[in-house]
Design an enzyme around this catalytic site. Sequence first.
Site, PDB file in Angstrom:
ATOM      1  N   SER A 174       0.939  -1.256  -0.084  1.00  0.00           N
ATOM      2  CA  SER A 174       0.016  -0.150   0.099  1.00  0.00           C
ATOM      3  C   SER A 174       0.949   1.200   0.122  1.00  0.00           C
ATOM      4  O   SER A 174       1.719   1.179   0.446  1.00  0.00           O
ATOM      5  CB  SER A 174      -0.997  -0.088   1.338  1.00  0.00           C
ATOM      6  OG  SER A 174      -1.594   1.304   1.409  1.00  0.00           O
TER       7      SER A 174
ATOM      8  N   TYR B  86      -1.888  -0.774   9.903  1.00  0.00           N
ATOM      9  CA  TYR B  86      -1.880  -1.382   8.593  1.00  0.00           C
ATOM     10  C   TYR B  86      -0.523  -0.807   7.964  1.00  0.00           C
ATOM     11  O   TYR B  86       0.071  -1.422   7.022  1.00  0.00           O
ATOM     12  CB  TYR B  86      -3.008  -0.911   8.087  1.00  0.00           C
ATOM     13  CG  TYR B  86      -3.283  -1.013   6.748  1.00  0.00           C
ATOM     14  CD1 TYR B  86      -3.904  -2.404   6.161  1.00  0.00           C
ATOM     15  CD2 TYR B  86      -3.176   0.013   5.583  1.00  0.00           C
ATOM     16  CE1 TYR B  86      -4.169  -2.411   4.923  1.00  0.00           C
ATOM     17  CE2 TYR B  86      -3.426  -0.201   4.127  1.00  0.00           C
ATOM     18  CZ  TYR B  86      -3.947  -1.407   4.059  1.00  0.00           C
ATOM     19  OH  TYR B  86      -4.208  -1.658   2.672  1.00  0.00           O
TER      20      TYR B  86
HETATM   21  P1  NAP Z   1     -11.497  -6.023  -0.364  1.00  0.00           P
HETATM   22  O1  NAP Z   1     -12.359  -5.457  -1.515  1.00  0.00           O
HETATM   23  O2  NAP Z   1     -11.858  -5.852   1.004  1.00  0.00           O
HETATM   24  O3  NAP Z   1     -11.027  -7.664  -0.454  1.00  0.00           O
HETATM   25  C1  NAP Z   1     -10.163  -8.080   0.425  1.00  0.00           C
HETATM   26  C2  NAP Z   1      -9.974  -9.655  -0.167  1.00  0.00           C
HETATM   27  O4  NAP Z   1      -9.058 -10.200   0.981  1.00  0.00           O
HETATM   28  C3  NAP Z   1     -11.172 -10.607   0.023  1.00  0.00           C
HETATM   29  O5  NAP Z   1     -11.058 -11.236  -1.175  1.00  0.00           O
HETATM   30  C4  NAP Z   1     -11.236 -11.384   1.495  1.00  0.00           C
HETATM   31  O6  NAP Z   1     -11.804 -12.327   1.453  1.00  0.00           O
HETATM   32  C5  NAP Z   1      -9.774 -11.422   1.233  1.00  0.00           C
HETATM   33  N1  NAP Z   1      -9.230 -11.568   2.900  1.00  0.00           N
HETATM   34  C6  NAP Z   1      -9.405 -11.085   3.889  1.00  0.00           C
HETATM   35  N2  NAP Z   1      -8.740 -11.694   4.895  1.00  0.00           N
HETATM   36  C7  NAP Z   1      -8.502 -12.844   4.584  1.00  0.00           C
HETATM   37  C8  NAP Z   1      -7.893 -13.876   5.265  1.00  0.00           C
HETATM   38  N3  NAP Z   1      -7.597 -13.718   6.315  1.00  0.00           N
HETATM   39  N4  NAP Z   1      -7.371 -14.966   4.435  1.00  0.00           N
HETATM   40  C9  NAP Z   1      -7.858 -15.008   3.223  1.00  0.00           C
HETATM   41  N5  NAP Z   1      -8.413 -13.799   2.400  1.00  0.00           N
HETATM   42  C10 NAP Z   1      -8.667 -12.870   3.057  1.00  0.00           C
HETATM   43  O7  NAP Z   1     -10.052  -5.311  -0.449  1.00  0.00           O
HETATM   44  P2  NAP Z   1      -9.313  -4.496  -1.497  1.00  0.00           P
HETATM   45  O8  NAP Z   1      -9.250  -3.129  -1.527  1.00  0.00           O
HETATM   46  O9  NAP Z   1      -9.605  -5.290  -2.797  1.00  0.00           O
HETATM   47  O10 NAP Z   1      -7.586  -4.941  -1.074  1.00  0.00           O
HETATM   48  C11 NAP Z   1      -7.068  -6.049  -1.618  1.00  0.00           C
HETATM   49  C12 NAP Z   1      -5.540  -5.478  -1.377  1.00  0.00           C
HETATM   50  O11 NAP Z   1      -5.052  -4.361  -1.655  1.00  0.00           O
HETATM   51  C13 NAP Z   1      -5.436  -5.575   0.316  1.00  0.00           C
HETATM   52  O12 NAP Z   1      -3.875  -6.189   0.409  1.00  0.00           O
HETATM   53  C14 NAP Z   1      -5.384  -4.167   0.646  1.00  0.00           C
HETATM   54  O13 NAP Z   1      -4.501  -3.965   1.716  1.00  0.00           O
HETATM   55  C15 NAP Z   1      -4.473  -3.772  -0.534  1.00  0.00           C
HETATM   56  N6  NAP Z   1      -4.832  -2.255  -0.747  1.00  0.00           N
HETATM   57  C16 NAP Z   1      -6.080  -1.760  -1.044  1.00  0.00           C
HETATM   58  C17 NAP Z   1      -6.212  -0.355  -1.033  1.00  0.00           C
HETATM   59  C18 NAP Z   1      -7.482   0.265  -1.205  1.00  0.00           C
HETATM   60  O14 NAP Z   1      -7.766   1.451  -1.252  1.00  0.00           O
HETATM   61  N7  NAP Z   1      -8.615  -0.637  -1.603  1.00  0.00           N
HETATM   62  C19 NAP Z   1      -5.179   0.713  -1.009  1.00  0.00           C
HETATM   63  C20 NAP Z   1      -3.991  -0.073  -0.872  1.00  0.00           C
HETATM   64  C21 NAP Z   1      -3.823  -1.250  -0.460  1.00  0.00           C
HETATM   65  P3  NAP Z   1     -13.238 -12.553   1.551  1.00  0.00           P
HETATM   66  O15 NAP Z   1     -14.149 -11.708   0.356  1.00  0.00           O
HETATM   67  O16 NAP Z   1     -13.764 -13.969   1.182  1.00  0.00           O
HETATM   68  O17 NAP Z   1     -13.713 -12.072   2.788  1.00  0.00           O
END
Ligand code: NAP
Length: 243
Positions: free
Chosen positions: A138, A152
């Site tokens: 991130s 985080y």
């Molecule tokens: P999201 O829509 O909340 O999706 C999160 C995903 O992670 C879901 O598929 C969830 O599975 C899975 N997950 C959560 N806990 C888990 C665990 N203990 N074991 C296995 N799977 C797990 O989040 P996103 O925004 O797409 O984020 C994806 C990545 O990008 C993350 O690493 C996040 O930190 C990073 N990121 C996001 C942003 C942003 O602004 N969105 C910014 C920087 C970095 P389920 O659906 O089955 O619950």
Amino acid sequence: MSPVTVVTGGSRGIGAATVRALAARGHHVAIGYRRALHEADALARDIRADGGQAVAVRVDTTSPSDVDELFDTAASVLGPITGLVNNAGVTSPAGPLADLRVEDLRHVLDVNLLGALLCARRAARDLTEGGAIVNVSSAAATLGSPGEYVHYAAAKAGVDALTVGLAKELGPRGIRVNCVAPGTIRTDIHAVSGNPDRPDRMAEIIPLRRAGEVDDIASAIAWLLGPEAAFTTGAVLRVAGGL
Ligand code: NAP
């Protein structure tokens, strides 16, 4: 032969977009999900209906035995694994560190850092020459996220360090390790931290004046996994609209 790629957190958000982008580029994909069985199954079905190959596998990436089962199932259904997208991640209710609960600190570190390490460890055992890992950290790792989620940010800084170190460990075996560091991307993750409107709020301070979309990140991940990035390893590619 088609690449075979494991995507953790592939059921929703950035992970689901990455699964679609990789399938469109000919990857056979294992979709790791933790709770979203319906979404993961529907995504796998869509890919198969389009002539691709995909399997949905339940995994809690903080569990070493779950991680082994994910890789074992993926390999038995799709063939030898050639890539990992280490994407599963969580936030917690946001606030200054002084106000955060121990269980939230532990959970955020467990999923974002230990989970990524466990998946990378298994990939380091299985991948052979030509293999590639893309971690998802991130922009918070370098911004620090004061007042919101420094825990985080600290976990994601660990993912950046994992990328640099593992790239050096695995480089001599012809295996590349890179990282994408997204800025604020429009997904459900912001609702979990109590800030569903965060992408709209952030838009005015992002130099490109918008939050990112999941496909902005998926295309960067797909590039880093692919042959055009053959000499790129140990890189942390910031995709954050200039922030
Ligand atoms: P999201 O829509 O909340 O999706 C999160 C995903 O992670 C879901 O598929 C969830 O599975 C899975 N997950 C959560 N806990 C888990 C665990 N203990 N074991 C296995 N799977 C797990 O989040 P996103 O925004 O797409 O984020 C994806 C990545 O990008 C993350 O690493 C996040 O930190 C990073 N990121 C996001 C942003 C942003 O602004 N969105 C910014 C920087 C970095 P389920 O659906 O089955 O619950």
